[in-house]
Enzyme design. Structure first.
Site, PDB file in Angstrom:
ATOM      1  N   LYS A 451       7.156  -9.468   1.306  1.00  0.00           N
ATOM      2  CA  LYS A 451       6.934  -8.120   0.772  1.00  0.00           C
ATOM      3  C   LYS A 451       7.260  -8.024  -0.711  1.00  0.00           C
ATOM      4  CE  LYS A 451       6.717  -5.509   4.991  1.00  0.00           C
ATOM      5  NZ  LYS A 451       7.335  -4.585   5.926  1.00  0.00           N
ATOM      6  N   ARG A 486       9.627 -10.418  12.219  1.00  0.00           N
ATOM      7  CA  ARG A 486       8.162 -10.433  12.096  1.00  0.00           C
ATOM      8  C   ARG A 486       7.817 -11.158  10.801  1.00  0.00           C
ATOM      9  NH1 ARG A 486       4.217  -7.193   9.711  1.00  0.00           N
ATOM     10  NH2 ARG A 486       2.301  -6.864  10.956  1.00  0.00           N
TER      11      ARG A 486
END
Length: 511
Positions: A451, A486
């Site tokens: 991210k 995840r």
């Protein structure tokens, strides 16, 4: 003869638990149910224990919940789900145990009659006491009353010696005493620190995860004990515009090949998404999402390599969730926690599958707007806002034992907020626990993989250069209590997870 008299004075017997609370509990004595004065003038809050060890235990629970609702008990909270060794009569199958909290206008003996009718209708017979049964329903608490009759004793007479009863009972409460009724329930335990002290004297959290008592979450035909190891969820994006791998896996062949790779590297589950949720992403329709998703989902579910693996569908549309589960998906992963589709909770409740509720303010197109990035205490506020969604989901029929929580790394967060969350997972659990111990016990999923905040901190503008930073954030998260990670890169993150799990096991053995 019927007698109402004051049983406990204000604040008596619960010490620090009762600080600031005023509780009055009443004792309700009578000689027989025929002569009792039933309490029907107002709704009473009740706690009902559930147990089953014959047939499809979870199906039995679901049926009993539906029948209670139909017959006058409005369920408001669910405990966690526990698989336990049988007590008293030990040569019988393992039990599934939980408890529910609700409100009813039924009097105590009317309620008893309703529960006995449900037991009978579901096939329970007068067999061996404490022996096998398809369903067992016991009244643990009825309002603020202590009840003693020929047919009913409340609190249940053996509640205090049974960990498999006390654990789900506590799940229905918060660590803060929320009402006079709850304060009264603590008082009835006759312990200085109420039900919390009762639980600790039985062994407390040290009992959970051992062979005799496991906290579990039903997925497919499995009862998943998430305390055994951290699970790795592989990311499969079918979108043309995802921030990391957009456009790479749009064909069925490419998607299947990627799933095969992730499974070979050790993924426990695959999360398939056909809608981009990156910042400023354009929302597509449910129909377009299904057009992308279903061919890949069908192909993935038929792969031999998927035997024993789980498939999650990443969507905020109830229509997509319904169709995907109908095809065989096991989990619904909703980045909006129900905010973007008013039918989501109702649909997932009917699907009876695990539901991942993630924290996000706004939607992907607005979540990084300045007003959505304002926090005074990010862990406290994320916990509060996330719990409010979990509470709505539960009131809509999704029991706590099916809920997974995700604090939403990268969604409505600045870099410093994401760092605070990675460091503050225990604080998030504590804040949620103040309102619901069941929700605080839920598995936590984190998704920091590649991210933007990792790129900002490490000066890595390209998403595929952020795997080392991802591994570091996964390490911090698992050591802080994350249960599912995840990620895009399975192999390297799995190594980090294995090391963290070994460290946590070692720490526990030294405690």
């Amino acid at each position: 003869m019927n007698i109402f008299n004051l049983l406990l004075p204000t604040r008596r017997g619960v010490g620090a638990v009762m600080k600031g609370c005023r509780a009055t509990c009443y004792s309700f004595f009578h000689s027989s149910p025929e002569t009792t004065v039933e309490v029907q003038s107002q709704e009473q809050e009740v706690v009902i224990a559930m147990g089953s060890n014959v047939g499809d235990r979870l199906c039995n629970f679901n049926e009993a919940l539906q029948l209670m609702k139909k017959l006058g008990v409005n369920i408001t909270r669910h405990g966690c789900l526990y698989e336990t060794e049988p007590a008293y009569v030990t040569n019988q199958p393992r039990f599934l145990n939980s408890a529910v909290r609700g409100v009813t206008k039924l009097g105590p003996h009317e309620l008893l009659g309703v529960l006995k009718k449900i037991e009978k209708d579901m096939g329970r017979t007068n067999g061996i006491r404490y022996g096998p049964r398809p369903i067992d329903l016991d009244i643990l608490f009825y309002g603020r009353f202590s009840i003693h009759s020929d047919t009913l004793t409340v609190p249940h007479e053996r509640i205090w010696e049974r960990p498999f009863v006390v654990a789900p009972l506590l799940d229905l409460l918060g660590s803060s005493v929320e009402s006079d009724t709850v304060a009264c329930w603590h008082s009835l335990s006759q312990q200085h620190n109420g039900l919390f002290e009762t639980w600790e004297k039985l062994g407390g959290e040290s009992l959970i995860g051992k062979e005799g008592m496991k906290r579990v979450l039903p997925i497919g035909n499995l009862l998943w004990d998430w305390s055994l190891k951290t699970s790795v969820m592989g990311i499969l994006n079918l979108t043309p515009d995802s921030f990391s791998d957009g456009g790479k896996f749009q064909s069925v062949e490419a998607a299947v090949s990627q799933v095969r790779l992730m499974i070979s590297e050790g993924a426990d589950m695959i999360d398939i998404g056909a809608q981009s949720t990156r910042p400023m992403a354009t929302k597509i329709s449910a129909e377009k999402e299904l057009e992308r998703l279903i061919p890949v989902l069908e192909a993935v579910l038929t792969m031999p390599e998927m035997e024993g693996k789980l498939v999650s569908v990443d969507t905020f549309y109830s229509k997509v969730a319904s169709e995907a589960v109908g095809k065989g998906a096991h989990i619904v992963n909703d980045v909006s926690a129900g905010q973007l589709d008013p039918d989501m909770y109702k649909v997932v409740a009917g699907l009876k599958v695990p539901y991942v509720a993630m924290h996000m303010r706004g939607d992907p197109s607005t979540m990084q707007n300045e007003e959505n990035l304002q926090y005074d205490d990010v862990c406290k506020q994320v916990a509060s806002e996330l719990y409010s969604k979990v509470r709505d989901a539960e009131l809509s029929g999704i029991p706590a034992w099916r809920i997974i929580i995700d604090p939403g790394l990268g969604f409505s967060k600045k870099a410093e907020h994401n760092l605070d969350i990675l460091l503050g997972l225990p604080a998030i659990r504590r804040h949620i626990a103040m309102k619901s111990l069941a929700a605080s016990h839920a598995p936590i999923l984190i998704g920091p993989s590649r991210k933007r905040f990792l790129g900002e901190i490490c000066n890595r503008p390209s998403a595929d250069e952020r795997d080392p930073a991802t591994i570091a954030s996964i390490t911090a998260g698992v050591l802080g209590g994350a249960n599912i990670v995840r990620v895009h890169n399975i192999r390297d993150n799995l190594d980090a997870v294995k090391l963290c799990d070994s460290m946590l096991t070692r720490r526990k053995s030294l405690a």
